[in-house]
Enzyme design. Sequence first.
Site, mmCIF file in Angstrom:
data_model
loop_
_atom_site.group_PDB
_atom_site.id
_atom_site.type_symbol
_atom_site.label_atom_id
_atom_site.label_comp_id
_atom_site.label_asym_id
_atom_site.label_seq_id
_atom_site.Cartn_x
_atom_site.Cartn_y
_atom_site.Cartn_z
ATOM 1 N N ARG A 46 0.846 -1.201 0.000
ATOM 2 C CA ARG A 46 0.000 0.000 0.000
ATOM 3 C C ARG A 46 0.880 1.249 0.000
ATOM 4 O O ARG A 46 0.584 2.247 -0.642
ATOM 5 C CB ARG A 46 -0.955 0.004 1.206
ATOM 6 N N TYR A 98 -16.840 15.602 -15.953
ATOM 7 C CA TYR A 98 -17.249 14.203 -15.882
ATOM 8 C C TYR A 98 -18.386 14.035 -14.865
ATOM 9 O O TYR A 98 -18.350 14.607 -13.777
ATOM 10 C CB TYR A 98 -16.022 13.385 -15.450
ATOM 11 N N ASP A 170 -8.212 17.800 -14.639
ATOM 12 C CA ASP A 170 -8.507 16.443 -15.102
ATOM 13 C C ASP A 170 -8.256 16.445 -16.600
ATOM 14 O O ASP A 170 -9.040 16.988 -17.374
ATOM 15 C CB ASP A 170 -9.964 16.104 -14.755
ATOM 16 N N LYS A 195 -8.801 5.167 -19.289
ATOM 17 C CA LYS A 195 -9.128 5.626 -20.645
ATOM 18 C C LYS A 195 -7.914 5.508 -21.570
ATOM 19 O O LYS A 195 -7.461 4.421 -21.832
ATOM 20 C CB LYS A 195 -9.690 7.048 -20.560
HETATM 21 C C1 LIG Z 1 -13.670 8.136 -16.617
HETATM 22 C C2 LIG Z 1 -13.347 9.507 -16.185
HETATM 23 C C3 LIG Z 1 -13.118 9.794 -14.834
HETATM 24 C C4 LIG Z 1 -13.236 8.744 -13.754
HETATM 25 O O1 LIG Z 1 -12.308 7.734 -13.907
HETATM 26 P P1 LIG Z 1 -12.560 6.225 -13.397
HETATM 27 O O2 LIG Z 1 -11.296 5.546 -13.769
HETATM 28 O O3 LIG Z 1 -13.770 5.721 -14.140
HETATM 29 O O4 LIG Z 1 -12.822 6.291 -11.944
HETATM 30 C C5 LIG Z 1 -12.786 11.094 -14.501
HETATM 31 N N1 LIG Z 1 -12.701 12.071 -15.431
HETATM 32 C C6 LIG Z 1 -12.921 11.817 -16.733
HETATM 33 C C7 LIG Z 1 -12.806 12.939 -17.715
HETATM 34 C C8 LIG Z 1 -13.254 10.542 -17.158
HETATM 35 O O5 LIG Z 1 -13.481 10.310 -18.455
#
Ligand SMILES: *Cc1c(COP(=O)(O)O)cnc(C)c1O
Length: 380
Positions: A46, A98, A170, A195
């Site tokens: 961890r 998101y 993000d 992604k």
């Molecule tokens: C998918 C996504 C998230 C969240 O990510 P997870 O891996 O599904 O928890 C946050 N921001 C954006 C822009 C995303 O496409």
Amino acid sequence: MKFRTRAIHVGVHRDAATGAVVPPIHLASTFVQPGAGVWGEFDYSRSGNPTRKGFETTIASLESGIGGLAFASGMAATHTAVMLLSAGDHILAGRDIYGGTYRLLHRVVDRYNVKVSLVDTTDLAAVAAAIRPETKMLWLESPGNPQMSITDLEAVSKLAHERGLLVGVDSTFATPVLTRPLELGADIVMHSATKYIGGHSDLLGGVLVVKDKALLDRLYFLQNATGNVMGPLECFLASRGLKTLELRVLEQSRTAMKIANWLLADPRISRVLYPGLPGHPGHEIAARQMTGGFGAMLTFEVRGDLEKTKRVCQATQLFQLAVSLGAVESLIEQPASMSHASYSAEARAANGITDGLIRLSVGLEDADDLIADLDQALNA
Ligand SMILES: *Cc1c(COP(=O)(O)O)cnc(C)c1O
């Protein structure tokens, strides 16, 4: 070294013991210590794991940061960044974000008495006006989701820093191939590694990268204290994904540009939102801020009613009807009923998420095949 070379040679090295070009995955949860109370580089997974460290080192290099942290998911990464705040603080977030981030801020974070409000981050005057004495963090996405809004990261970071805020971006849609927020002034860059970084729809993960050691230490403390870590197998897959990130993202962006131009010329379509189109409100900033392409996410609106929108989403053969994005397979979805279903109907209306919107994640298939698929679906 250039980006593409670093993606292959920084962080992950051949195994010294065997010469294996690809290092083994370290699944061990605990590590032998040199002595009682004496700590080696790793002691418990961890707190640190060799496979995770490799991935974190590579992504930190690609984002021009000094260190990265890998989390169990994108939401775990965002939540850890938000845990920098304390009760009474205020977080200002972008409007075009998101759906899961919207839910985290409005249904979890606000219960801990951290105040939340949204602002259109493409409008600098609006951002300045929305900052309160207790505002500690600005959190935004560029390109935004699902409107593909483009925020001037350099200008908004400067404005936020003049008022003492931390700036978190993000950057899941942009990837470090197209935009590097830390170079433009942001303090924290976040990715859903699920992604583009993973890139093959086969892992869940998230990352934070920063350029300040003290901030890295604070985030590492929160990560270790709450146990928000990416597993070794996911780290291995994410490291593998990074090696082809640039090739994939540049090619997927080229295909998205072709599809955007095709949709724009089609009378069945009423609106195309893609930052690569000169008519997009953020095009000029995107042309300056994004390097090599405008991304592989695009949103459009079909003429007709809600039923027509649903029929189109359900009639494609190559574009698969699914949330998520960024992989080699192309995906199609209706934000109002899928990715942004956590918004109330009023919140969707206030944030421009109409029922007619369709969002595409353009994959690595041939552009002509994808266009033919959309063409037949639009006739459905
Ligand atoms: C998918 C996504 C998230 C969240 O990510 P997870 O891996 O599904 O928890 C946050 N921001 C954006 C822009 C995303 O496409």
